[in-house]
Design a protein around this motif. Structure first.
Motif, PDB file in Angstrom:
ATOM      1  N   ARG A 253      -7.068  45.438  -6.720  1.00 13.55           N
ATOM      2  CA  ARG A 253      -6.600  45.596  -8.107  1.00 13.55           C
ATOM      3  C   ARG A 253      -7.779  45.640  -9.079  1.00 13.55           C
ATOM      4  O   ARG A 253      -7.786  46.432 -10.028  1.00 13.55           O
ATOM      5  N   VAL A 254      -8.751  44.787  -8.847  1.00 10.15           N
ATOM      6  CA  VAL A 254      -9.915  44.754  -9.727  1.00 10.15           C
ATOM      7  C   VAL A 254     -10.718  46.041  -9.624  1.00 10.15           C
ATOM      8  O   VAL A 254     -11.175  46.596 -10.632  1.00 10.15           O
ATOM      9  N   ARG A 255     -10.880  46.557  -8.415  1.00  7.28           N
ATOM     10  CA  ARG A 255     -11.618  47.812  -8.252  1.00  7.28           C
ATOM     11  C   ARG A 255     -10.918  48.954  -8.987  1.00  7.28           C
ATOM     12  O   ARG A 255     -11.566  49.780  -9.656  1.00  7.28           O
ATOM     13  N   LYS A 256      -9.595  49.000  -8.858  1.00  8.88           N
ATOM     14  CA  LYS A 256      -8.826  50.046  -9.532  1.00  8.88           C
ATOM     15  C   LYS A 256      -8.985  49.933 -11.046  1.00  8.88           C
ATOM     16  O   LYS A 256      -9.209  50.942 -11.739  1.00  8.88           O
ATOM     17  N   GLU A 257      -8.917  48.708 -11.559  1.00  9.94           N
ATOM     18  CA  GLU A 257      -9.032  48.518 -13.001  1.00  9.94           C
ATOM     19  C   GLU A 257     -10.437  48.858 -13.496  1.00  9.94           C
ATOM     20  O   GLU A 257     -10.600  49.510 -14.547  1.00  9.94           O
ATOM     21  N   LEU A 258     -11.450  48.442 -12.762  1.00  8.83           N
ATOM     22  CA  LEU A 258     -12.822  48.766 -13.143  1.00  8.83           C
ATOM     23  C   LEU A 258     -13.034  50.275 -13.201  1.00  8.83           C
ATOM     24  O   LEU A 258     -13.655  50.795 -14.140  1.00  8.83           O
ATOM     25  N   ASP A 259     -12.548  50.967 -12.195  1.00  8.23           N
ATOM     26  CA  ASP A 259     -12.709  52.429 -12.165  1.00  8.23           C
ATOM     27  C   ASP A 259     -11.980  53.091 -13.334  1.00  8.23           C
ATOM     28  O   ASP A 259     -12.493  54.033 -13.955  1.00  8.23           O
ATOM     29  N   GLU A 260     -10.797  52.577 -13.649  1.00  9.93           N
ATOM     30  CA  GLU A 260     -10.040  53.148 -14.768  1.00  9.93           C
ATOM     31  C   GLU A 260     -10.749  52.913 -16.098  1.00  9.93           C
ATOM     32  O   GLU A 260     -10.618  53.712 -17.036  1.00  9.93           O
ATOM     33  N   LEU A 261     -11.527  51.829 -16.177  1.00 11.09           N
ATOM     34  CA  LEU A 261     -12.263  51.506 -17.392  1.00 11.09           C
ATOM     35  C   LEU A 261     -13.640  52.170 -17.424  1.00 11.09           C
ATOM     36  O   LEU A 261     -14.408  51.977 -18.373  1.00 11.09           O
ATOM     37  N   GLY A 262     -13.946  52.931 -16.393  1.00 10.70           N
ATOM     38  CA  GLY A 262     -15.215  53.645 -16.351  1.00 10.70           C
ATOM     39  C   GLY A 262     -16.365  52.855 -15.766  1.00 10.70           C
ATOM     40  O   GLY A 262     -17.508  53.334 -15.749  1.00 10.70           O
ATOM     41  N   ALA A 263     -16.097  51.639 -15.271  1.00 12.51           N
ATOM     42  CA  ALA A 263     -17.152  50.785 -14.707  1.00 12.51           C
ATOM     43  C   ALA A 263     -17.256  51.029 -13.202  1.00 12.51           C
ATOM     44  O   ALA A 263     -17.063  50.119 -12.389  1.00 12.51           O
ATOM     45  N   HIS A 264     -17.579  52.253 -12.850  1.00 11.52           N
ATOM     46  CA  HIS A 264     -17.573  52.639 -11.432  1.00 11.52           C
ATOM     47  C   HIS A 264     -18.672  51.944 -10.630  1.00 11.52           C
ATOM     48  O   HIS A 264     -18.546  51.778  -9.419  1.00 11.52           O
ATOM     49  N   ARG A 265     -19.754  51.566 -11.284  1.00 13.17           N
ATOM     50  CA  ARG A 265     -20.871  50.949 -10.563  1.00 13.17           C
ATOM     51  C   ARG A 265     -20.849  49.417 -10.624  1.00 13.17           C
ATOM     52  O   ARG A 265     -21.737  48.769 -10.067  1.00 13.17           O
ATOM     53  N   THR A 266     -19.875  48.872 -11.300  1.00 14.04           N
ATOM     54  CA  THR A 266     -19.760  47.410 -11.351  1.00 14.04           C
ATOM     55  C   THR A 266     -19.315  46.894  -9.988  1.00 14.04           C
ATOM     56  O   THR A 266     -18.292  47.327  -9.448  1.00 14.04           O
ATOM     57  N   ARG A 267     -20.080  45.982  -9.446  1.00 12.35           N
ATOM     58  CA  ARG A 267     -19.798  45.469  -8.103  1.00 12.35           C
ATOM     59  C   ARG A 267     -18.793  44.322  -8.161  1.00 12.35           C
ATOM     60  O   ARG A 267     -18.608  43.681  -9.191  1.00 12.35           O
ATOM     61  N   ILE A 268     -18.182  44.054  -7.001  1.00 12.09           N
ATOM     62  CA  ILE A 268     -17.229  42.952  -6.873  1.00 12.09           C
ATOM     63  C   ILE A 268     -17.786  41.944  -5.872  1.00 12.09           C
ATOM     64  O   ILE A 268     -18.074  42.289  -4.723  1.00 12.09           O
ATOM     65  N   VAL A 269     -17.952  40.715  -6.334  1.00 10.45           N
ATOM     66  CA  VAL A 269     -18.421  39.625  -5.484  1.00 10.45           C
ATOM     67  C   VAL A 269     -17.262  38.659  -5.269  1.00 10.45           C
ATOM     68  O   VAL A 269     -16.593  38.268  -6.244  1.00 10.45           O
ATOM     69  N   VAL A 270     -17.004  38.286  -4.021  1.00  7.12           N
ATOM     70  CA  VAL A 270     -15.932  37.323  -3.749  1.00  7.12           C
ATOM     71  C   VAL A 270     -16.518  36.053  -3.155  1.00  7.12           C
ATOM     72  O   VAL A 270     -17.486  36.088  -2.393  1.00  7.12           O
ATOM     73  N   THR A 271     -15.910  34.933  -3.520  1.00  6.59           N
ATOM     74  CA  THR A 271     -16.307  33.643  -2.972  1.00  6.59           C
ATOM     75  C   THR A 271     -15.043  32.965  -2.449  1.00  6.59           C
ATOM     76  O   THR A 271     -14.263  33.586  -1.748  1.00  6.59           O
ATOM     77  N   SER A 272     -14.819  31.700  -2.700  1.00  5.52           N
ATOM     78  CA  SER A 272     -13.583  30.998  -2.349  1.00  5.52           C
ATOM     79  C   SER A 272     -13.466  30.636  -0.875  1.00  5.52           C
ATOM     80  O   SER A 272     -12.635  31.186  -0.139  1.00  5.52           O
ATOM     81  N   ASP A 273     -14.311  29.702  -0.408  1.00  4.09           N
ATOM     82  CA  ASP A 273     -14.181  29.072   0.910  1.00  4.09           C
ATOM     83  C   ASP A 273     -14.109  30.094   2.048  1.00  4.09           C
ATOM     84  O   ASP A 273     -13.262  29.995   2.939  1.00  4.09           O
ATOM     85  N   LEU A 274     -15.015  31.041   2.053  1.00 10.27           N
ATOM     86  CA  LEU A 274     -15.018  32.076   3.084  1.00 10.27           C
ATOM     87  C   LEU A 274     -15.628  31.568   4.382  1.00 10.27           C
ATOM     88  O   LEU A 274     -16.466  30.684   4.395  1.00 10.27           O
ATOM     89  N   ASP A 275     -15.191  32.162   5.490  1.00 11.11           N
ATOM     90  CA  ASP A 275     -15.857  32.006   6.773  1.00 11.11           C
ATOM     91  C   ASP A 275     -15.954  33.380   7.409  1.00 11.11           C
ATOM     92  O   ASP A 275     -15.619  34.396   6.777  1.00 11.11           O
ATOM     93  N   GLU A 276     -16.419  33.462   8.667  1.00 12.51           N
ATOM     94  CA  GLU A 276     -16.593  34.777   9.277  1.00 12.51           C
ATOM     95  C   GLU A 276     -15.283  35.534   9.450  1.00 12.51           C
ATOM     96  O   GLU A 276     -15.247  36.766   9.376  1.00 12.51           O
ATOM     97  N   TYR A 277     -14.191  34.789   9.667  1.00 17.95           N
ATOM     98  CA  TYR A 277     -12.898  35.440   9.855  1.00 17.95           C
ATOM     99  C   TYR A 277     -12.394  36.013   8.537  1.00 17.95           C
ATOM    100  O   TYR A 277     -11.857  37.133   8.491  1.00 17.95           O
ATOM    101  N   ALA A 278     -12.550  35.262   7.451  1.00 17.02           N
ATOM    102  CA  ALA A 278     -12.146  35.770   6.143  1.00 17.02           C
ATOM    103  C   ALA A 278     -12.999  36.969   5.747  1.00 17.02           C
ATOM    104  O   ALA A 278     -12.490  37.951   5.179  1.00 17.02           O
ATOM    105  N   ILE A 279     -14.280  36.907   6.046  1.00 19.35           N
ATOM    106  CA  ILE A 279     -15.164  38.033   5.734  1.00 19.35           C
ATOM    107  C   ILE A 279     -14.730  39.268   6.505  1.00 19.35           C
ATOM    108  O   ILE A 279     -14.658  40.374   5.953  1.00 19.35           O
ATOM    109  N   ALA A 280     -14.429  39.095   7.790  1.00 17.98           N
ATOM    110  CA  ALA A 280     -13.983  40.231   8.611  1.00 17.98           C
ATOM    111  C   ALA A 280     -12.668  40.803   8.084  1.00 17.98           C
ATOM    112  O   ALA A 280     -12.457  42.025   8.105  1.00 17.98           O
TER     113      ALA A 280
END
Length: 442
Positions: A273-300
């Motif tokens: 959803r965030v990627r779609k909204e960023l693109d619609e706002l013209g922020a195509h190069r704005t990156r998305i960083v995720v955190t929130s208690d990740l492990d290798e399985y969540a990353i995969a």
């Protein structure tokens, strides 16, 4: 400045008390019995990998070398031992002159290992070698566990960068060691400034929810951050309403906004959803960083999501469920006398269950298959077969008490990436399984 080469000290004047009480009582008894000076060989290895792991990662070797150099019994340490009655006066006098003057060979840091791999081989008199057991194991067990978790996370992340951010989830000194081990395993940056200072690891960080809550509105917070740090900063967008925050962030910073960070919710859904909204706002190069208690399985699980980077904390610094590697330090050979030329004889623990060990001073080689991928970990005590000679794993680390193999941390990190790439492809699978290659004894 490459601080990895500075050999910065640990946060105590000496590492000599980073040991267990019984190391010193064994020393006292051996001195009295006349066996303390017998030539001995100790080896560090693990009998098994943590459940589900396909390979281990050697990390902490550089810290071990620092710890050995700082292993000195100065006045304060000796006074403590005397007042507590830990050992007798002759033993205290012996400790006052203690320096490790033996030899150490080991797998180069960043290498992988398997059950039975002689990760470290310590040679010298029984007395000088036995004292190092606890310090060596505490470092290698911790750092190798973190590096193994980091390596799995790096495999799951692919080309996407990983940020180590676990300092607030572990002991303050363990956090620095964990950051170093994570960097070896494939992480690219850390949030811990002490790790950046000590090991020259790149550091990153922008703001937390507290910064947003400090201001009267989210717009005020974003404006303050952009005014101070520039449009390339990373704005945290999940304090209140994510969609509204993304819109406000782009209005404040413009399409040049560096990144947004998401720290809660269904990360897969929110990232799309965030990627779609960023693109619609013209922020195509704005990156998305995720955190929130990740492990290798969540990353995969986020591999197909429009995510550009991951921040990992708790699961990384706790070894993603396996905070130790269960490495042990065992006497595998010793001389019958203290004579300098007395031959070494293999010795080994025999016990019920799975705690027995194999005697003898060992070498190790990793046999490749026809395509150059690792096929087996070969461990032996006799002559090295000619065909395995080019594939031997142990390198000289300490010669007659002098460290001979320090190297920059970036070289260690590059080694691990190359070694992991030479393993069979199944090494990177996150499903349960045995070691990716077998250990063969010859």
């Amino acid at each position: 400045m490459n601080t990895a080469d500075l050999r910065l000290p640990v946060d105590v004047p000496s590492t000599a008390l980073f040991t267990d009480h019984y190391e010193l009582t064994m020393l006292q008894a051996a001195l009295k019995a006349g066996t303390a000076d017998r030539g001995s060989v100790f080896e560090v290895f693990t009998r098994r990998l943590p459940e589900g792991r396909r390979y281990g990662v050697v990390a902490g070797t550089g810290r071990v070398l620092d710890a050995i150099e700082s292993f000195r019994f100065d006045t304060r340490e000796l006074t403590f031992l005397r007042e507590r009655g830990v050992v007798d006066e002759p033993t205290l006098q012996w400790l006052a002159d203690y320096r490790f003057r033996g030899d150490i060979w080991g797998y180069p840091e960043g290498e992988v290992y398997f059950p039975g791999s002689p990760v470290l081989r310590v040679e010298g008199s029984f007395a000088e070698c036995v004292l190092l057991e606890t310090a060596i194991l505490s470092i290698l067990n911790h750092d190798s566990a973190i590096a193994a978790a980091a390596s799995r996370m790096a495999s799951a992340a692919g080309d996407r960068p990983l940020i180590e951010m676990g300092a607030r989830r572990t002991h303050e000194l363990a956090a620095v060691a964990a950051s170093r081990a994570a960097y070896i395993g494939g992480f690219t940056t850390t949030s811990d400034l002490a790790a950046g200072f000590r090991y020259d690891i790149p550091t990153v960080g922008t703001s937390a929810h507290a910064f947003t809550l400090l201001h009267d509105s989210e717009r005020d917070a974003f404006t303050a951050q952009v005014d101070s740090l520039g449009r390339g900063t990373t704005l945290l967008v999940d304090t209140y309403d994510v969609s509204e925050a993304v819109r406000t962030a782009v209005e404040v910073a413009g399409p040049e906004l560096g990144a947004v960070r998401i720290d809660s919710g269904d990360l897969l859904l929110v990232a799309h959803r965030v990627r779609k909204e960023l693109d619609e706002l013209g922020a195509h190069r704005t990156r998305i960083v995720v955190t929130s208690d990740l492990d290798e399985y969540a990353i995969a699980s986020l591999a197909a999501a429009p995510v550009d980077a991951y921040g990992v904390g708790t699961q990384l610094v706790t070894g993603s469920g396996h905070p130790t590697c269960s490495m042990v330090y065992k006497l595998v050979a010793r001389a019958r006398s203290a004579e300098p030329d007395a031959p070494l004889e293999p010795v080994a623990k025999k016990s019920l269950g799975a705690k027995s060990s194999k005697g003898g001073r060992k070498w190790a080689a990793r046999r490749p298959d026809a395509d150059g991928y690792a096929e087996a970990e070969v461990v032996g005590t006799g002559p090295v077969p000619e065909e395995l000679a080019p594939h031997q794993l142990l390198v000289e680390l300490v010669r007659r008490g002098e460290v001979v193999a320090r190297e920059p941390l970036d070289a260690v990190r590059a080694r691990h990436a190359a070694v992991r790439a030479a393993l069979p492809l199944s090494a990177t699978q996150l499903s349960r399984g045995e070691a990716v290659i077998p250990t063969e004894y010859v």
